[in-house]
Design a protein around this motif. Structure first.
Motif, PDB file in Angstrom:
ATOM      1  N   UNK A  12       1.189  -1.161   0.351  1.00 26.61           N
ATOM      2  CA  UNK A  12      -0.088  -0.068   0.457  1.00 26.61           C
ATOM      3  C   UNK A  12       0.850   1.618  -0.080  1.00 26.61           C
ATOM      4  N   UNK A  13       1.510   1.333   1.095  1.00 27.76           N
ATOM      5  CA  UNK A  13       2.548   3.058   1.079  1.00 27.76           C
ATOM      6  C   UNK A  13       3.560   2.598   0.136  1.00 27.76           C
ATOM      7  N   UNK A  14       4.153   1.485  -0.115  1.00 28.34           N
ATOM      8  CA  UNK A  14       5.687   0.838  -0.695  1.00 28.34           C
ATOM      9  C   UNK A  14       5.015   1.695  -2.161  1.00 28.34           C
ATOM     10  N   UNK A  15       4.479   1.283  -2.974  1.00 28.34           N
ATOM     11  CA  UNK A  15       4.090   1.456  -3.736  1.00 28.34           C
ATOM     12  C   UNK A  15       3.877   2.701  -4.756  1.00 28.34           C
ATOM     13  N   UNK A  16       2.969   3.155  -3.508  1.00 28.41           N
ATOM     14  CA  UNK A  16       2.274   5.088  -3.609  1.00 28.41           C
ATOM     15  C   UNK A  16       4.119   5.913  -4.197  1.00 28.41           C
ATOM     16  N   UNK A  17       5.153   5.198  -2.754  1.00 30.50           N
ATOM     17  CA  UNK A  17       5.927   6.273  -2.850  1.00 30.50           C
ATOM     18  C   UNK A  17       7.288   5.959  -3.841  1.00 30.50           C
ATOM     19  N   UNK A  18       7.404   4.354  -4.313  1.00 28.44           N
ATOM     20  CA  UNK A  18       7.660   3.756  -5.663  1.00 28.44           C
ATOM     21  C   UNK A  18       7.580   4.329  -6.891  1.00 28.44           C
ATOM     22  N   UNK A  19       6.203   5.029  -6.794  1.00 27.96           N
ATOM     23  CA  UNK A  19       5.995   5.167  -8.052  1.00 27.96           C
ATOM     24  C   UNK A  19       5.783   7.198  -8.401  1.00 27.96           C
ATOM     25  N   UNK A  20       6.459   7.478  -7.344  1.00 30.32           N
ATOM     26  CA  UNK A  20       7.402   8.036  -7.827  1.00 30.32           C
ATOM     27  C   UNK A  20       8.373   8.179  -8.541  1.00 30.32           C
ATOM     28  N   UNK A  21       9.869   7.855  -7.984  1.00 36.82           N
ATOM     29  CA  UNK A  21      10.459   7.118  -8.460  1.00 36.82           C
ATOM     30  C   UNK A  21      10.593   6.821  -9.590  1.00 36.82           C
ATOM     31  N   UNK A  22       9.196   5.612 -10.444  1.00 32.47           N
ATOM     32  CA  UNK A  22       9.720   5.312 -11.462  1.00 32.47           C
ATOM     33  C   UNK A  22       9.208   5.890 -12.767  1.00 32.47           C
ATOM     34  N   UNK A  23       7.872   7.050 -11.926  1.00 35.33           N
ATOM     35  CA  UNK A  23       7.496   7.773 -13.501  1.00 35.33           C
ATOM     36  C   UNK A  23       7.902   9.482 -13.344  1.00 35.33           C
TER      37      UNK A  23
END
Length: 562
Positions: A284-295
């Protein structure tokens, strides 16, 4: 489904745990995961591995204390995933408590790639003019970047947890539990864990210098929620030390004492912080945080974790949630094209796929999905736009991915531009015309290191669950515990009659199952086709919170007709 393996249980360990007050149900679960004494489960900070066992932690702390006292400008060089973001946030928050002049820079993955490159050093020197660079979750392979910093007269402190190569960078100081000569018992610290240990060492150094004779020490316990998030999101093994770090973080989150940004990430996802678990951190929290670095740029995620303004945190969390939705849409399209490609390919020991239109920030997730679906080491590649291809890989337990890449690199010295990673995940860069050669070389190495049996999927469970143990109390106890990589959440395996079934949310099955005289509610997510009358299923126990009521629910993960 036919290859079901039941975890072995040490009966002596069960007896010891029960004697220490652990319920018989939980004692069997823990004993199957190598727990033999109750103190391995206690949330007691005295159990943390002493910081002086982390090689160079004391030395780096002294260097940092000198730099802070001399008002040197410190600059953290972060990484663009959740581990790097949380490590950066821990460093920024703690160093500011110590009175440091500190800022950060996180490479945009699309412009600069991973780690402390010479280009990032030049950018840092031009824009931030630091005296000292501190890498978090990177740096152990940055030979050229450290050399460039040295040329410019900038000191480099490397904090990392990745496996080192044949050479170490010529840094001012390095702490990494996996560097040669480090006897730290846990080699599984995440990057955020390494940074947290450094901050503990720095506090101890200032304490030794008498800095707290007339003022309170900084409370580093306020950072445990960040440490927990980065540790779980980076999927490192949850050994005793890492589980303790995560346990402490979850306690803070559940008690409502988390950083504003972590609370905001939970709220944006519609999750309740008081029931936070490792699932929420990892999915939940991890993927939302990672989305910034991915996109886009992970600086947005770092700002979320470092602001103390709840309104600002909520605004950023909404942006991150939207980015994560975009990431899911991009991923769905990439999966569709990948599966179409695989249909026309006879899978060997590995899968390596490349499409020019794939998004560089999402290839890691795609590789993970391919590994899960086909149970093979998988790489996905995207064009980097500079005459190179970026690849991200995920592996199965039988193949150490970084070691396999090392072997490919040694046999084909001109093929891989650079690579790094762990046993389960790795990244690499190729010249744009090198994909076919890499695919063949990687397949050849894997064919030597793997057997056909290694490619057979196994479902490891905790066996059949006695009806008397299938209770809401046990589901709640499981939800309160810390599970993750190397310490898996319990799965059970039993036969059921399907009494009733209906589709909910267009693509999930809501089920009513019977086992003997017991009837149970269950969910099968991502599956809308009707099940047969009798099934054998692997499942998890879950406490379902709905409309103010809490009921027992099974979450089916795999099934077959019985």
């Amino acid at each position: 489904m036919s290859n079901i393996i039941t975890r072995a249980v040490d009966d002596a360990a069960v007896a010891q745990l029960v004697a220490e007050g652990v319920s018989p149900f939980m004692a069997r679960i823990y004993a199957a995961r190598g727990i033999s004494h109750g103190d391995q489960l206690a949330p007691d900070l005295s159990r943390l591995i002493p910081l002086n066992q982390l090689r160079n932690a004391d030395t780096m702390a002294a260097l940092l204390a000198d730099a802070i006292t001399a008002r040197k400008k410190l600059l953290i060089i972060a990484d663009y995933d959740a581990d790097g973001a949380t490590a950066c946030a821990v460093g920024l928050r703690a160093l500011r408590l110590f009175g440091a002049d500190v800022d950060y820079l996180v490479p945009n993955r699309f412009e600069y790639g991973y780690g402390l490159t010479p280009e990032i050093v030049q950018l840092a020197a031009a824009e931030k003019k630091p005296d000292v660079l501190i890498t978090v979750d990177n740096g152990i392979a940055s030979i050229d970047g450290v050399a460039e910093a040295n040329r410019l007269g900038i000191k480099v402190l490397v904090t990392d947890h990745h496996l080192p190569g044949d050479r170490l960078p010529d840094a001012w100081c390095i702490i990494n539990p996996n560097q040669p000569g480090c006897t730290f018992p846990s080699k599984n610290l995440a990057g955020v864990g390494v940074m947290f240990y450094l901050m503990l060492a720095l506090r101890a150094e200032f304490r030794k210098r008498g800095a707290y004779a007339d003022k309170a020490e900084p409370n580093l316990g306020t950072l445990f929620d960040l440490v927990a998030l980065g540790t779980v999101a980076d999927v490192v093994k949850l050994d005793d030390n890492n589980r303790l770090l995560v346990q402490q973080g979850l306690q803070r989150i559940r008690a409502g004492r988390a950083q504003a940004g972590i609370n905001a990430l939970f709220n944006a996802a519609g999750r309740e912080v008081r029931r936070a678990g490792t699932y929420d951190l990892g999915f939940v929290a991890g993927p939302r945080l990672n989305a910034a670095g991915r996109l886009t740029d992970m600086s947005l995620g770092i700002e979320c974790l470092t602001t103390d303004d709840p309104g600002r945190a909520a605004d950023i969390a909404r942006q991150l949630d939207q980015l994560n939705r975009q990431r899911r849409d991009i991923e769905a399209g990439m999966q569709e094209s990948a599966l179409a490609t695989v249909e026309n390919v006879e899978p060997g020991y590995t899968l390596s796929l490349y499409e020019p239109g794939w998004h560089q920030g999402v290839i890691g997730i795609l590789a993970s999905r391919l590994r899960e679906k086909f149970h093979r080491p998988a790489f996905a590649f995207a064009a980097a736009g500079n005459g190179e291809l970026k690849g991200s890989g995920r592996s199965i337990p039988a193949l150490h991915l970084r070691d396999a890449l090392d072997l490919v690199s040694k046999r084909h010295p001109e093929l891989i531009v650079r690579f790094g990673g762990h046993a389960a995940a790795a990244g690499l860069t190729l010249h744009e015309n090198g994909f076919n050669a890499f695919r063949d070389a990687f397949e050849a190495v894997a064919a030597e290191l793997l057997t056909p049996a290694d490619l057979e999927r196994e479902w490891v469970t905790d066996g059949s669950l006695p009806p008397e143990d299938m209770t809401l109390a046990n589901a709640t106890a499981l939800a309160d515990s810390v599970w993750g990589q190397g310490f898996p959440e319990p799965r059970f395996h039993d036969r059921f009659e399907v009494v009733a079934q209906r589709i909910v949310g267009e693509r999930h099955l809501k089920l009513r199952l019977r086992r003997g005289s017991q009837q149970l509610d269950a969910m099968l997510f991502g599956h809308a086709d009707p099940l047969p009358e009798t099934i054998a299923a692997t499942y998890r126990l879950s406490a379902n919170h709905y409309n103010g009521a809490v009921t027992l629910q099974l979450i089916l993960e795999h099934w077959q007709a019985a």
